[in-house]
Design a protein around this motif. Sequence first.
Motif, short mmCIF file in Angstrom:
data_model
loop_
_atom_site.label_atom_id
_atom_site.label_comp_id
_atom_site.label_asym_id
_atom_site.label_seq_id
_atom_site.Cartn_x
_atom_site.Cartn_y
_atom_site.Cartn_z
N TYR A 32 44.77 33.43 51.39
CA TYR A 32 45.56 32.80 51.71
C TYR A 32 45.23 32.47 52.89
O TYR A 32 44.05 32.11 53.92
CB TYR A 32 46.80 33.64 52.59
N TYR A 33 45.71 31.54 53.11
CA TYR A 33 45.71 30.07 54.78
C TYR A 33 46.77 30.18 55.48
O TYR A 33 47.46 29.33 54.62
CB TYR A 33 44.71 29.07 54.29
N ARG A 34 47.35 30.17 56.16
CA ARG A 34 47.70 30.55 57.07
C ARG A 34 49.47 30.58 56.29
O ARG A 34 51.00 29.84 56.24
CB ARG A 34 48.46 29.03 57.68
N HIS A 35 49.05 32.06 55.93
CA HIS A 35 50.37 32.05 54.93
C HIS A 35 50.38 31.46 52.98
O HIS A 35 51.71 31.66 52.87
CB HIS A 35 51.52 32.89 55.28
N ILE A 36 49.62 31.17 53.12
CA ILE A 36 50.20 29.58 52.27
C ILE A 36 48.77 30.26 50.68
O ILE A 36 47.27 30.56 51.13
CB ILE A 36 49.63 28.37 52.58
N PRO A 37 48.91 30.77 49.50
CA PRO A 37 48.37 31.10 48.59
C PRO A 37 47.53 28.90 48.94
O PRO A 37 47.73 29.01 47.52
CB PRO A 37 49.17 31.46 47.68
N VAL A 38 45.96 30.28 48.27
CA VAL A 38 44.68 28.51 48.28
C VAL A 38 44.07 28.69 47.08
O VAL A 38 43.40 28.03 46.99
CB VAL A 38 44.78 27.78 49.76
N GLY A 39 44.37 29.99 46.99
CA GLY A 39 42.72 30.57 45.98
C GLY A 39 42.91 31.88 45.60
O GLY A 39 43.74 32.67 45.15
N ARG A 40 42.03 32.25 44.98
CA ARG A 40 42.01 33.38 44.49
C ARG A 40 40.60 34.51 43.78
O ARG A 40 39.94 33.47 44.43
CB ARG A 40 42.46 33.34 43.40
N VAL A 41 40.88 35.30 44.11
CA VAL A 41 39.29 36.27 44.22
C VAL A 41 39.06 35.80 42.18
O VAL A 41 39.57 36.37 41.20
CB VAL A 41 40.26 37.60 44.29
N VAL A 42 37.64 35.76 42.11
CA VAL A 42 37.18 35.48 41.01
C VAL A 42 36.09 36.50 40.43
O VAL A 42 35.87 36.50 39.75
CB VAL A 42 36.39 34.37 41.20
N GLY A 43 35.39 37.34 40.92
CA GLY A 43 35.36 38.72 41.03
C GLY A 43 33.96 39.26 41.93
O GLY A 43 34.80 39.18 43.06
N TYR A 44 33.65 40.14 41.64
CA TYR A 44 32.91 41.35 42.47
C TYR A 44 31.86 41.72 42.18
O TYR A 44 31.97 42.18 40.89
CB TYR A 44 34.38 41.96 43.40
N VAL A 45 31.15 42.45 42.84
CA VAL A 45 29.54 42.92 42.14
C VAL A 45 29.29 44.06 43.28
O VAL A 45 29.14 43.90 44.68
CB VAL A 45 28.60 42.09 41.70
N MET A 46 28.28 45.43 42.88
CA MET A 46 28.14 45.95 43.80
C MET A 46 26.93 45.70 44.48
O MET A 46 26.22 45.10 43.29
CB MET A 46 28.14 47.32 43.34
N ARG A 47 26.49 45.51 45.35
CA ARG A 47 25.60 45.25 46.57
C ARG A 47 23.98 46.10 45.51
O ARG A 47 24.63 47.60 45.18
CB ARG A 47 24.47 45.12 47.21
#
Length: 524
Positions: free
Chosen positions: A187-202
């Motif tokens: 979100y940017y200023r409560h507007i959806p502008v993108g998404r989480v595409v992945g994550y990984v542990m260090r």
Amino acid sequence: MNQNLPCTEPRPIPAAKKVTRRRSPISLIWIVPLVAVLIGIGLAVSAILQRGPEIELQFASGDGLDVHKTKLKYKEVAIGTVTAIALSEDHHSVKVSVQMDKRAAPLLAGDSRFWVVRPRVAAGGVSGLNTLLSGAYIALDPGKSRNVKRAFVGLESPPLVIGDMPGRQFVLGADDLGSLDVGAPVYYRHIPVGRVVGYVMRPDGKGVDVRIFVDEPYDHFVTTATRFWHASGIDLSVGADGMKLEMQSLLSVVAGGVAFGGGDASNGEAPVASRFTLFSDQTTALRQPDSIVQKYVLVFNESVRGLTVGAPVDFRGISAGEVSRIDIDFNRRASDVAMAVEISLYPERFARQQRNRPTALPTQQGLRQILDGMVAKGFRGQLRTGNLLTGQRYVALDFFPKAKAAPIGWNRPIPELPTQPGSLDSLQEKLVAVVDTLQGTLQRVDRLIAHVDQEVVPEVAPTLRDARQTLARANAVLSSDAPVQMELRDTLREVERAAASVRDLADTLEQQPQSVLTGKKASK
């Protein structure tokens, strides 16, 4: 007969010549099959010329895939067909053979991605509904690698970002993932502008890296000074500053989310794959950074219940720092136990709050002189209650003109600032004094009541008995059946009859005033 006419004899008719017809080597009945064969050969040659390479895809399951029916598509255009489906050698997956079109061969880069498009329900929403009627198909995201491959491992879920999607990716470092998941909104200023595409542990296991994608044109708002924070669910915090409730959207309550803000165009756009810190909440993220930190210790001879690490250090409403540590200070000589509270002060905050901002902060020697002067005027640290509901406390720095003289312990490993007893403890002492006073008063009242019972009551007992007798006689006289009451009622009746006679006389005199001389006239 006429002899002059010439004699004519019939001429013999020549025999007809026999015509010999040559048979065609190919019968007409074979023309149609021959044409069909030629057309088939042409189509086969054309198909061979148009046929591209054959590739092999590996998926966990062959659900929804059919031989010679399932298509391979790119931008919703069929560029290949499934020709075979078989189990892998280890029986843990399936191998799908796909015959590609010749024109699609350049799309087979080493980093190309394949996945099966079918109806799915994920955190980011519902996808693949168009396949309910048309059936599942295999989608392709062309890669950019120069290496060419013919065997690929397919994705089990559709990628959230494909190669030609406008926008930029960024990496967020956090201590933990929280409630985030792939597909969670940004979100940017409560507007959806993108998404989480992945994550990984260090690799060291001390944190996670979250990859996000911000769509164009919102990615231009991500600058080098932008701050990111968790916007997952409902952020309810109760602290010394009060109760705060923050929420981005109903979707973030279920799927979590990330929000960003801060910075402006003057900071410059952040490059692709820039790394940022993912803060736990908005307040922490937007807090102005402090480069100078000074440690001090405050020793309190009272309970620090309700004071926690991270509690604010306040100077007349201005956040001057925070509590960084709480320990026990045991004095062996005096056999006394006190509480040592370590605080982190940020001098830059004082400089930012000044009306006439200085060009530079004072030196260590200058700051020491300033603090010595402030302490001489009663500058002290004090524990105060910031929230009566939760009992959470904070450290207040203020001036107490009546405070006892005390210097700063500069010779300690960490300088020690003098303290002032908390207002809560003073209130408790006053309440204890009031309770002690009330207890003394109640004890004196008890002694007075005992004195009345033992000495006063016996002396007034005869008087009380005479009073009771007098009241009994009065009640006997005033009762409804007493002789006095009956005589009084008879007297009142006689008075009432006399009053009636007087009213009659008054009426007669009003109508016949001469009756006083002539007497009352007889009524007709």
